[in-house]
Design an enzyme around this catalytic site. Structure first.
Site, PDB file in Angstrom:
ATOM      1  N   ASP A  61      48.531  41.409  41.918  1.00 18.76           N
ATOM      2  CA  ASP A  61      46.850  40.829  42.493  1.00 18.76           C
ATOM      3  C   ASP A  61      46.618  40.932  43.789  1.00 18.76           C
ATOM      4  O   ASP A  61      47.160  42.000  44.412  1.00 18.76           O
ATOM      5  CB  ASP A  61      47.414  39.382  41.873  1.00 18.76           C
ATOM      6  CG  ASP A  61      46.327  38.677  41.935  1.00 18.76           C
ATOM      7  OD1 ASP A  61      45.138  38.904  41.654  1.00 18.76           O
ATOM      8  OD2 ASP A  61      45.886  37.904  42.902  1.00 18.76           O
ATOM      9  N   ASP A  86      43.523  39.397  45.341  1.00 22.12           N
ATOM     10  CA  ASP A  86      43.036  38.378  46.580  1.00 22.12           C
ATOM     11  C   ASP A  86      44.293  37.282  46.751  1.00 22.12           C
ATOM     12  O   ASP A  86      45.381  36.821  45.578  1.00 22.12           O
ATOM     13  CB  ASP A  86      41.961  37.503  46.255  1.00 22.12           C
ATOM     14  CG  ASP A  86      40.868  38.466  45.612  1.00 22.12           C
ATOM     15  OD1 ASP A  86      39.343  37.488  46.728  1.00 22.12           O
ATOM     16  OD2 ASP A  86      40.151  38.992  44.958  1.00 22.12           O
ATOM     17  N   ASP A 102      49.691  35.451  43.412  1.00 23.09           N
ATOM     18  CA  ASP A 102      49.753  34.535  43.997  1.00 23.09           C
ATOM     19  C   ASP A 102      49.759  33.654  43.587  1.00 23.09           C
ATOM     20  O   ASP A 102      48.730  32.051  43.933  1.00 23.09           O
ATOM     21  CB  ASP A 102      49.635  34.293  44.957  1.00 23.09           C
ATOM     22  CG  ASP A 102      47.059  34.754  45.653  1.00 23.09           C
ATOM     23  OD1 ASP A 102      47.470  35.311  44.436  1.00 23.09           O
ATOM     24  OD2 ASP A 102      47.259  33.509  45.966  1.00 23.09           O
TER      25      ASP A 102
END
Length: 227
Positions: free
Chosen positions: A19, A21, A178
């Site tokens: 991922d 960000d 995250d």
């Protein structure tokens, strides 16, 4: 409680997908800067950085909720949402950097000839120039944004497309994220998953409930899992 299984990178691992960000790069400083700049334009004081930071992975909608308490159905929402995106578009990489230790992690994968790529819900309008600004464009094997698929994560379409573009089998790949939707998307694609607790997480303890194969509290932990 952390998962007991530890599906680390092995000679059979075909690729590692990240991922963007809160996982690969720390975009929070630019989100914080833009949101507080917009609040200043409306005569409001700056919010504490940490209050903004923990919602960054939820995108611009979350920023408007945090900064102004507005939901999409509110008549003022669209104006502020557009203004925020314009501010961000004008400076996507002013303060954004790779997380500390992440460059070394990527170089280790590259030295081992394990390709890595990015699958993000961040629109290409922002993700492409950001990846270029951080000199990652020539290093990552693929960059898949919502613009490239019909359905966003947690649907597996983006991950499956990334694996197809990289010529790898999803079942031998690892996805790192995250957010709970990252882990769900990875599972849906048949990939091994690693949840990172150092990202933008509102309730860090909730990571234990995401059913990830592994959890990394820091980039150092993640690097060890990928060795």
């Amino acid at each position: 409680m952390k998962p007991e299984a530890a599906p680390q990178v092995t000679p059979e691992t075909s690729a590692v997908l990240f991922d963007l960000d809160g996982t690969l790069i720390d975009t929070a400083p630019d989100f914080i800067r833009c949101l507080n700049q917009l609040r200043h334009q409306h005569g409001l004081p700056a919010l504490p950085a940490e209050q903004i930071r923990r919602s960054v992975s939820n995108g611009a909608r979350a920023m408007i909720r945090v900064g102004f308490g507005l939901e999409p159905e509110h008549p003022d929402y669209l104006v502020k949402h557009t203004a925020f995106l314009d501010l961000y578009d004008a400076g996507v990489a002013i303060e954004t950097t790779l997380f500390e230790g992440m460059d070394e992690l990527l170089r280790t994968l590259e030295e081992r000839r394990i390709p890595w790529g990015i699958v993000t819900n961040k629109p290409a309008r922002f993700a492409v120039p950001l990846v270029k600004a951080l000199n990652l464009a020539d290093r990552c094997a693929t960059l898949v944004c919502p613009d490239h698929v019909a359905q966003r994560k947690p649907h597996p379409e983006a991950l499956l497309l990334a694996c197809q573009q990289m010529g790898t089998a999803p079942g031998t790949g690892i996805y790192v994220g995250d957010h709970e939707r990252d882990i769900e998307a990875g599972r849906n694609a048949g990939m091994k998953t690693i949840a990172v607790r150092y990202g933008y997480i509102e309730q860090p303890d909730s990571v234990d409930l995401w059913q990830a194969d592994l959890i990394a509290d820091t980039v150092t932990d993640l690097a060890k899992l990928l060795q």
